[in-house]
Design an enzyme around this catalytic site. Structure first.
Site, mmCIF file in Angstrom:
data_model
loop_
_atom_site.group_PDB
_atom_site.id
_atom_site.type_symbol
_atom_site.label_atom_id
_atom_site.label_comp_id
_atom_site.label_asym_id
_atom_site.label_seq_id
_atom_site.Cartn_x
_atom_site.Cartn_y
_atom_site.Cartn_z
ATOM 1 N N CYS A 34 -1.708 -51.528 5.399
ATOM 2 C CA CYS A 34 -0.645 -51.874 4.464
ATOM 3 C C CYS A 34 0.065 -50.639 3.928
ATOM 4 O O CYS A 34 1.175 -50.738 3.386
ATOM 5 C CB CYS A 34 -1.216 -52.693 3.304
ATOM 6 S SG CYS A 34 -2.478 -51.821 2.328
ATOM 7 N N LYS A 35 -0.530 -49.469 4.075
ATOM 8 C CA LYS A 35 0.027 -48.249 3.493
ATOM 9 C C LYS A 35 1.266 -47.734 4.239
ATOM 10 O O LYS A 35 1.989 -46.885 3.710
ATOM 11 C CB LYS A 35 -1.034 -47.149 3.465
ATOM 12 C CG LYS A 35 -2.270 -47.497 2.649
ATOM 13 C CD LYS A 35 -1.957 -47.646 1.176
ATOM 14 C CE LYS A 35 -3.233 -47.767 0.362
ATOM 15 N NZ LYS A 35 -2.976 -47.833 -1.088
#
Length: 453
Positions: free
Chosen positions: A43-44
């Site tokens: 998700c980063k």
């Protein structure tokens, strides 16, 4: 033709996948937002690109500059992908508790990686917070990302992930649950979803050793809550500005063991090869099952890929060493599985005490059985050595036979654990296990303790 002009254009629009097996005990539908479909497998990627682009716009990051960031690995990967495409250099500062895979991957994509100790205060000059700040200041044309306090972190999730979840659930989402680290993911998504429907519940998953849950419930930053933990990517010993506690309805804490066990269960039961924090997220949800109703639609964030934890969570030896595998321990041979491949360290009666001391230091052990031509005839224990040294400072140059204690009891492989435990007393600190091939292994009180579930 339909194609992405570069890898950055593939970030986002990750799928929602219904969970069917691990959530059977829940009364409602559970959908996983599977973020390992991003090009950097977490998700980063979203916020890494957003933070870089916003820094480019306001001049903090200049052409040819060097990006510096403290990261548990995933943010570093997102930054590395963007740095490659945009022509920046990257220095990632991480901690020694992160998986080897994460460090290797960062180096593979061109990042310089600096590893710092985990068990130091955030203000300690050796901490990865302090080191990353210092390196950014010392590096010409350097830019310190500071994902913990950088508002672009939360903004990326407000602009991207939140709308995706809302659209993919057709606005039916009632609960969102996610592990909390920097706070950008939960805060950005929470802000968007609550603007769309103030009744959406936002649940944060914390880990033991982190301050979030107690601070949310009491407003007290309790340093007694802070201690070392294994789970990567969630929990903190600081309060990042990106954690907007006013948007979070509830926190639940998940143990390291449960995080690891449920991470493995997701792979086996759902076919989702995800990371440890995803195990925390699903276990956290199961802990809150009594607050769910049949009509609810829960979205749980699966942060990253299991490929970054192959040497840890998906390694039986690593799991067993920490007592995370529920192996049935019923007989003596079960107690030595974590060190069965290591040879027995012994000493001879005519060797000097200094030789035994050297072996204790080298192998980090406290007990050594002593041999002569007839077999096991004695033992050396660190507490006995200490007592002998107090009475005779020249003890190191004496033969072992002069100070050795009684030989350790010998048991067979099928001896029940209860019987082995009774043999370990304040006067006898170990037991020797005789295997069928004639070899021996040592069982200590720590092996017994590690077998306790």
């Amino acid at each position: 033709m339909k194609y992405a002009k570069n890898v950055l254009e593939t970030i986002g629009n990750t799928p929602l996948v219904q969970l069917n097996n691990i959530t059977k005990e829940l009364p409602c539908q559970v959908l996983a937002k599977v973020e390992f479909f991003n090009p950097g497998n977490s998700c980063k990627d979203r916020m890494a690109l957003k933070m870089i682009e916003d820094a480019e716009k306001d001049g903090r990051l200049k052409p040819g500059g060097t990006i510096v960031e403290g990261t548990s690995g995933n943010t570093g990967m997102g930054l590395a992908i963007a740095a490659i495409v945009k022509g920046y250099k990257l220095i990632c500062v991480t901690t020694d508790k992160q998986s080897k895979e994460k460090v290797d991957i960062l180096r593979a994509v061109g990042a310089k990686v600096v590893v710092c100790p985990t068990d130091v205060e955030p203000t300690d000059p050796r901490s990865y917070y302090s080191v990353s700040k210092r390196l950014a200041e010392e590096t010409p044309n350097g830019w310190y990302v500071n994902q913990y306090d950088n508002p672009s972190n939360a903004l990326a999730n407000y602009e991207q992930t939140g709308p995706e979840i809302w659209e993919q659930t057709d606005g039916k989402v009632t609960h969102f649950i996610v592990g909390v680290g920097t706070g950008g993911t939960i805060s950005g998504i929470a802000k968007y979803l609550k603007e769309k429907n103030p009744n959406v519940k936002i649940w944060g998953v914390d880990t033991y050793g982190s301050v979030f849950k107690k601070y949310h419930e009491t407003g007290v930053f309790d340093e007694n809550e802070i201690y070392s933990y294994v789970t990567e990517g969630i929990g903190e010993d600081i309060l990042p500005k990106n954690v907007d506690f006013s948007l979070i309805d509830k926190f639940t804490k998940v143990t390291d063991k449960d995080a690891a066990v449920y991470c493995r269960r997701l792979a086996l039961e759902e076919g989702l090869f995800v990371g440890m924090s995803s195990g925390s997220a699903i276990k956290g949800l199961l802990q809150l099952k009594d607050e769910l109703k049949p009509e609810d639609v829960v979205v749980v964030m699966f942060h990253d890929s299991g490929s970054r934890y192959v040497g840890k969570i998906f390694n039986d030896d690593w799991m067993r060493e920490r007592g995370y595998l529920d192996d049935e321990i019923i007989k003596a041979s079960d107690l030595i599985q974590s060190h069965i491949d290591k040879p027995l360290v012994v000493a001879r009666t005519e060797e000097l005490v200094s030789h035994a001391i050297d072996r204790m230091r080298k192998f980090k052990i406290s007990q050594i059985p002593v041999l002569d031509v007839n077999g096991f005839v004695g033992s050396i224990d660190e507490s006995d050595l200490f007592a002998a040294y107090v009475s005779d400072k020249n003890i190191a140059e004496k033969p072992i036979r002069e100070i050795m204690g009684q030989p350790y009891p010998v048991v067979k492989a099928n001896t029940p654990v209860d019987e082995v435990s009774k043999l370990i007393t304040k006067d006898n600190h170990a037991v020797l296990l005789e295997l069928e091939n004639g070899k021996h292994h040592i069982i200590t009180k720590y092996d017994i303790i590690n077998a306790i579930k």
